[in-house]
Design an enzyme around this catalytic site. Sequence first.
Site, short mmCIF file in Angstrom:
data_model
loop_
_atom_site.label_atom_id
_atom_site.label_comp_id
_atom_site.label_asym_id
_atom_site.label_seq_id
_atom_site.Cartn_x
_atom_site.Cartn_y
_atom_site.Cartn_z
N ASN A 1 0.82 -1.20 0.00
CA ASN A 1 0.00 0.00 0.00
C ASN A 1 0.86 1.25 0.00
O ASN A 1 1.03 1.91 -1.02
CB ASN A 1 -0.95 -0.02 1.20
CG ASN A 1 -2.12 0.94 1.03
OD1 ASN A 1 -1.96 2.03 0.51
ND2 ASN A 1 -3.29 0.54 1.47
N ASP A 2 1.45 1.57 1.13
CA ASP A 2 2.20 2.83 1.26
C ASP A 2 3.41 2.90 0.34
O ASP A 2 3.76 3.98 -0.13
CB ASP A 2 2.65 3.01 2.72
CG ASP A 2 1.47 3.06 3.67
OD1 ASP A 2 0.45 3.65 3.31
OD2 ASP A 2 1.57 2.48 4.76
N ILE A 3 4.06 1.76 0.05
CA ILE A 3 5.29 1.78 -0.73
C ILE A 3 5.03 1.94 -2.23
O ILE A 3 5.97 2.07 -3.02
CB ILE A 3 6.12 0.51 -0.49
CG1 ILE A 3 5.36 -0.73 -0.93
CG2 ILE A 3 6.55 0.42 0.96
CD1 ILE A 3 6.19 -2.00 -0.90
#
Length: 480
Positions: free
Chosen positions: A408-410
């Site tokens: 998600n964040d990466i």
Amino acid sequence: MLSQGFVSAASIAASVLFILSLGGLSNQEKAKRAVWYGIVGMAIAVGFTAFASGIGGYGWMLPMVLIGAVIGVSVAKKVKMTEMPQLVAALHSFVGLAAVFVGLNADLERRRVMAVQLIGDTGERFSAFAALVATKTPAELTFLQVEVVLGVFIGAVTFTGSVIAFGKLAGKIDGKPRQLPGGHLLNAGAAILALLLAILYVNGAGIWTVLLLALLALFIGYHLIMGIGGADMPVVVSMLNSYSGWAAAAIGFTLSNDLLIVTGALVGSSGAILSYIMCKAMNRNFIHVILGGFGGSQGPAAEIEGEQVAIDAGGVASALNDAESVIIVPGYGMAVAQAQNSVSELVRKLRDADKEVRFGIHPVAGRLPGHMNVLLAEAKVPYDIVLEMDEINADFASTDVVIVIGSNDIVNPAAEEDPNSPIAGMPVLKVWEAKQVFVSKRGQGTGYSGIENPLFFKDNTRMFYGDAKSSVDSLLPLLD
């Protein structure tokens, strides 16, 4: 009992094995052998230390070693790879607590020796440590007090910080950054007060100063880690690893144990270096992260337009059959679903069809450095197709299909496109530049940091909802 010469030689041998172990862990192919170096080194360290001259209390020691070994083996067999980050945090807390207890006991022994010397009781029996204290000069006793202060302070910070990190990683504590009113001023005030107490202690004040200092350090560890957001937890675990090493080194100085000093310094320095490397990879200031300055939004986030469009296994398989180049980006969701073996089989089938398949690994993918690499190695994915972010980021624009599995964040483009995003400026895998992106995800929730991802709403992205393992398995019979 073993002579000091044997113990010193064993300490050197164990130290060399620990260095070889750390060095070997930098290479996936050498990692298994490196782990065995560490195991043998620790066995030598524990054995020769336990049976060194002046050591006693075996009626207590040996049962405790046996109980600890049984618990360790039991936990190691039961823990899942997804639970490794919180296990590491929990183990760090033990080191910190041990440092606090050793420091307090060292001060009690110092005071007992001084009292005996004052009344001139030459018949008093001393422990090995107390006998060592009795030979110290006034200047050396002052250094001992400084070592006690450092061990207790660093150990207490490590203990509560690791407990909070464990809670956040295990989902028992909200991953969002939270601080009490006063924020960093509370931490600064507690640190200044701890310094004043340390000065009082070194100048002859009672043990109450060390106890109060320990309480302040416990608060600092708690408040410091509570103020750090979920997106930074991989750095936090690495940082606490460093703290535990320095705490062990402080214990080593207190006990005049060369092996503890060397081992603690190795762990402390390697943890600090790893934390710095990870911060650099995330484009974050090391001190800023430690002080809890990252993880909260800096202004109104950009509005996200569009909608998440779902796709079924048939649609994903069709795109894969037509593709010539594929990049797979794994994340924590792959670990949770234990999908690495299914992914390995997917890779095998695609490569048998003469398609170029590679993996893109972000430095902080998962919740522990190297998390994804270990899982893929476990599933026997060839090392040469597992590439780091810097090696593969420029290739996304020429890639036909990207499959994001539980990340998600990466892979969040807000890091580059939204200056108000909590992850603004963090280097990410530019998966959105590929022709087609398929995101395997359980639902429409946000990532661990609680940040919405515009990638999921882009025109070239399709959401492949479901458990990662089941989703990948459903693709296998549909591939040419």
